[in-house]
Design a protein around this motif. Structure first.
Motif, short mmCIF file in Angstrom:
data_model
loop_
_atom_site.label_atom_id
_atom_site.label_comp_id
_atom_site.label_asym_id
_atom_site.label_seq_id
_atom_site.Cartn_x
_atom_site.Cartn_y
_atom_site.Cartn_z
N THR A 39 0.84 -1.20 0.00
CA THR A 39 0.00 0.00 0.00
C THR A 39 0.87 1.24 0.00
O THR A 39 1.91 1.30 0.64
N LEU A 40 0.40 2.24 -0.74
CA LEU A 40 0.96 3.58 -0.67
C LEU A 40 0.04 4.35 0.25
O LEU A 40 -1.16 4.49 -0.04
N LEU A 41 0.59 4.80 1.38
CA LEU A 41 -0.22 5.46 2.40
C LEU A 41 0.29 6.87 2.64
O LEU A 41 1.49 7.08 2.82
N GLY A 42 -0.63 7.82 2.64
CA GLY A 42 -0.22 9.19 2.92
C GLY A 42 -1.39 10.13 2.75
O GLY A 42 -2.41 9.75 2.16
N PRO A 43 -1.24 11.36 3.24
CA PRO A 43 -2.34 12.33 3.16
C PRO A 43 -2.62 12.74 1.72
O PRO A 43 -1.80 12.51 0.83
N SER A 44 -3.74 13.35 1.51
CA SER A 44 -4.12 13.84 0.20
C SER A 44 -3.04 14.77 -0.36
O SER A 44 -2.51 15.60 0.36
N GLY A 45 -2.69 14.56 -1.62
CA GLY A 45 -1.71 15.43 -2.27
C GLY A 45 -0.27 14.98 -2.14
O GLY A 45 0.64 15.67 -2.60
N CYS A 46 -0.03 13.81 -1.54
CA CYS A 46 1.36 13.39 -1.32
C CYS A 46 1.95 12.65 -2.53
O CYS A 46 3.11 12.25 -2.50
N GLY A 47 1.15 12.45 -3.59
CA GLY A 47 1.71 11.89 -4.81
C GLY A 47 1.35 10.44 -5.10
O GLY A 47 1.88 9.85 -6.05
N LYS A 48 0.44 9.86 -4.35
CA LYS A 48 0.09 8.45 -4.51
C LYS A 48 -0.50 8.17 -5.89
O LYS A 48 -0.08 7.25 -6.59
N THR A 49 -1.52 8.96 -6.24
CA THR A 49 -2.18 8.75 -7.53
C THR A 49 -1.22 8.97 -8.69
O THR A 49 -1.20 8.21 -9.65
N THR A 50 -0.40 10.01 -8.56
CA THR A 50 0.56 10.30 -9.63
C THR A 50 1.50 9.12 -9.84
O THR A 50 1.81 8.75 -10.99
N LEU A 51 1.94 8.50 -8.76
CA LEU A 51 2.84 7.36 -8.87
C LEU A 51 2.15 6.20 -9.60
O LEU A 51 2.72 5.59 -10.51
N LEU A 52 0.89 5.92 -9.23
CA LEU A 52 0.14 4.85 -9.90
C LEU A 52 -0.08 5.16 -11.38
O LEU A 52 0.04 4.29 -12.23
N ARG A 53 -0.42 6.42 -11.64
CA ARG A 53 -0.69 6.80 -13.03
C ARG A 53 0.56 6.69 -13.91
O ARG A 53 0.47 6.37 -15.08
N MET A 54 1.71 6.92 -13.32
CA MET A 54 2.96 6.75 -14.09
C MET A 54 3.18 5.26 -14.40
O MET A 54 3.60 4.91 -15.50
N LEU A 55 2.88 4.41 -13.42
CA LEU A 55 3.03 2.98 -13.66
C LEU A 55 2.04 2.51 -14.74
O LEU A 55 2.36 1.69 -15.59
N ALA A 56 0.83 3.08 -14.68
CA ALA A 56 -0.20 2.69 -15.64
C ALA A 56 0.05 3.25 -17.03
O ALA A 56 -0.54 2.80 -18.00
N GLY A 57 0.90 4.25 -17.14
CA GLY A 57 1.17 4.85 -18.44
C GLY A 57 0.26 6.04 -18.73
O GLY A 57 0.19 6.52 -19.86
N LEU A 58 -0.44 6.51 -17.73
CA LEU A 58 -1.37 7.64 -17.92
C LEU A 58 -0.68 8.97 -17.66
O LEU A 58 -1.25 10.03 -17.89
N GLU A 59 0.54 8.90 -17.16
CA GLU A 59 1.31 10.10 -16.84
C GLU A 59 2.76 9.77 -17.18
O GLU A 59 3.21 8.64 -16.94
N THR A 60 3.48 10.73 -17.78
CA THR A 60 4.88 10.48 -18.16
C THR A 60 5.81 11.01 -17.07
O THR A 60 5.68 12.17 -16.68
N ILE A 194 -0.80 -3.09 -5.98
CA ILE A 194 -0.47 -1.82 -5.35
C ILE A 194 -1.78 -1.12 -5.00
O ILE A 194 -2.61 -0.88 -5.88
N PHE A 195 -1.94 -0.86 -3.72
CA PHE A 195 -3.19 -0.34 -3.19
C PHE A 195 -2.93 1.03 -2.58
O PHE A 195 -2.09 1.17 -1.70
N VAL A 196 -3.65 2.03 -3.07
CA VAL A 196 -3.45 3.39 -2.57
C VAL A 196 -4.54 3.75 -1.57
O VAL A 196 -5.72 3.51 -1.81
N THR A 197 -4.14 4.33 -0.45
CA THR A 197 -5.12 4.77 0.54
C THR A 197 -4.55 5.89 1.40
O THR A 197 -3.34 6.04 1.53
N HIS A 198 -5.47 6.70 2.00
CA HIS A 198 -5.01 7.67 3.00
C HIS A 198 -5.46 7.19 4.38
O HIS A 198 -5.30 7.88 5.37
N ASP A 199 -6.03 5.96 4.42
CA ASP A 199 -6.60 5.43 5.66
C ASP A 199 -5.62 4.45 6.29
O ASP A 199 -5.36 3.37 5.76
N GLN A 200 -5.07 4.82 7.43
CA GLN A 200 -4.01 4.00 8.03
C GLN A 200 -4.50 2.61 8.45
O GLN A 200 -3.78 1.62 8.32
N ARG A 201 -5.76 2.53 8.90
CA ARG A 201 -6.27 1.20 9.29
C ARG A 201 -6.36 0.26 8.10
O ARG A 201 -6.04 -0.91 8.18
#
Ligand code: ADP
Ligand code: MG
Length: 365
Positions: A39-60, A194-201
């Motif tokens: 899991t990628l864990l962190g507050p909103s805006g810390c770059g989780k989605t961007t990292l996934l999108r780069m892996l997916a090829g949706l962001e360079t 790879i699972f992205v969340t901002h929820d620590q539990r």
């Protein structure tokens, strides 16, 4: 050839992503082992989605390389990366049947109608919804739709399953069920996830490895127990929930403990882990659940324990537990969480707080 020996199934190497002046992901190195749920864990805006999108090829990426199974995929187009994706808005196509929704990813991969049917049926069985292929999404509950989204992602037998906050739209009970289902399904299929969340539990309950991020930078990675019990810094200890921080100065090492002094001159024994020497400024971190409240008369005073005295200034009942805020003579307020069974204490009560030195961890300044 050397790349074929890469032990990581997915590897981010020196990956960076800037949007104008914003650095969403900063020079990140990360390994995802085969078959694991990270899991990628962190507050909103810390770059989780961007990292996934780069892996997916949706962001360079602005810089750096991404590898899957040892192959650099920076220039591989989205549809050739063989990734299953579930994003926050997992919306199914409302006017397509469940069959067509699940089969969507297969259409562009040249499967025959028979192969598609076999695969869709298998995927629906895997998410425990066989027999719904002819229905429309609106005829299913929210949780069932979520499982269809999962079926749609796994039907292509992806190398990696990417999930970006897939549960955030669900209510609490359903979330917990889905969390367990995803966890079980991932283990059954053995698919690298790879699972992205901002929820620590959420992160702690289902991961093989948790990657805690802040401002595009990895703060700590490790097993759930490691990041929770042995948080690397203030941010991680705070983000993983209910931590108390007390400023301290290292005094001496003795009998397997470190003795530190607080600003009021009192001393506390702490866990000796870490590179500390006499005179260092540091911070004690103590989880709210690791402290025990007691009246003066009911705590057996054990010589190796730490004790604080204080007054309860706030109390809230949380079902199985009670949350207390206890003000020390210095004015510092500690947060203590105890089980209801041993919680007769009321606002205004003078209490002792007992805490084992082992649970008092020291963090560098
Ligand atoms: N397309 C974009 N254009 C400009 N800034 C973006 C874009 N996508 C993300 N960002 C910024 O990058 C940072 C990381 O965003 P994001 O990866 O969505 O974080 P998270 O998923 O952890 O909430 C944020 O500051 C966000 O505003
Ligand atoms: Mg996001």
């Amino acid at each position: 050839m050397a790349q074929d020996k890469d032990p990581a199934f997915v590897r981010f190497k020196n990956i960076e992503k800037r949007f104008g002046k914003v650095t969403a992901v900063a020079q990140m190195d990360l390994e995802i082992p085969e078959g694991s749920l990270v899991t990628l864990l962190g507050p909103s805006g810390c770059g989780k989605t961007t990292l996934l999108r780069m892996l997916a090829g949706l962001e360079t990426p602005t810089a750096g390389d991404i590898y899957i199974k040892g192959r650099r995929i920076n220039d591989t187009p989205v549809h050739k990366r063989n990734l299953g994706m579930i994003f926050q808005n997992y919306a199914l196509f409302p006017h397509k049947t469940i069959f067509d929704n699940v089969a969507f990813g297969l259409k562009y991969r040249g499967f025959s109608r028979d192969e598609m049917t076999t695969r869709v049926e298998k995927a629906l069985e895997t998410v425990r919804l066989p027999g719904v292929a002819d229905r429309m999404p609106s005829q299913l509950s929210g949780g069932q739709q979520q499982r269809i989204a999962l079926a749609r992602a796994i039907v292509i037998e992806p190398d990696v399953l990417l999930m970006d906050e897939p549960l955030s739209a669900l209510d609490e009970n359903l979330r917990e069920d889905m969390r367990r289902e995803i966890d079980n399904l991932q283990q059954d299929l053995g698919v690298t996830t790879i699972f992205v969340t901002h929820d620590q539990r959420e992160a702690l309950s289902m991961s093989d490895k948790v990657v805690v991020m802040k401002d595009g930078i990895v703060q700590q990675e490790g097993g759930p127990e490691e990041v929770y019990n042995n948080s690397a810094n203030h941010f991680v200890a705070d983000f993983l929930g209910h931590s108390n921080f007390i400023d301290a100065r290292v005094e001496a090492k003795e009998n397997g403990y470190l003795t530190v002094s607080l600003t009021d001159g009192s001393t506390v024994r702490v866990n000796p882990a870490g590179p500390f020497t006499t005179g260092d400024k540091a911070e004690i971190v103590i989880r709210a659940q690791k402290m025990t409240l007691g009246y003066r008369e009911d705590l057996a005073r054990e010589p190796e324990m730490n004790y604080f005295t204080g007054k309860i200034v706030d109390r809230s009942y949380m079902g199985g537990e009670v949350s207390y805020f206890v003000e020390l003579p210095t004015g510092k307020v500690l947060h203590v969480i105890n089980f209801v069974k041993r919680s007769p204490y009321r606002r205004g009560d003078e209490v002792f707080i007992q805490v084992d030195p082992y649970h008092c961890r020291l963090l560098g300044d």
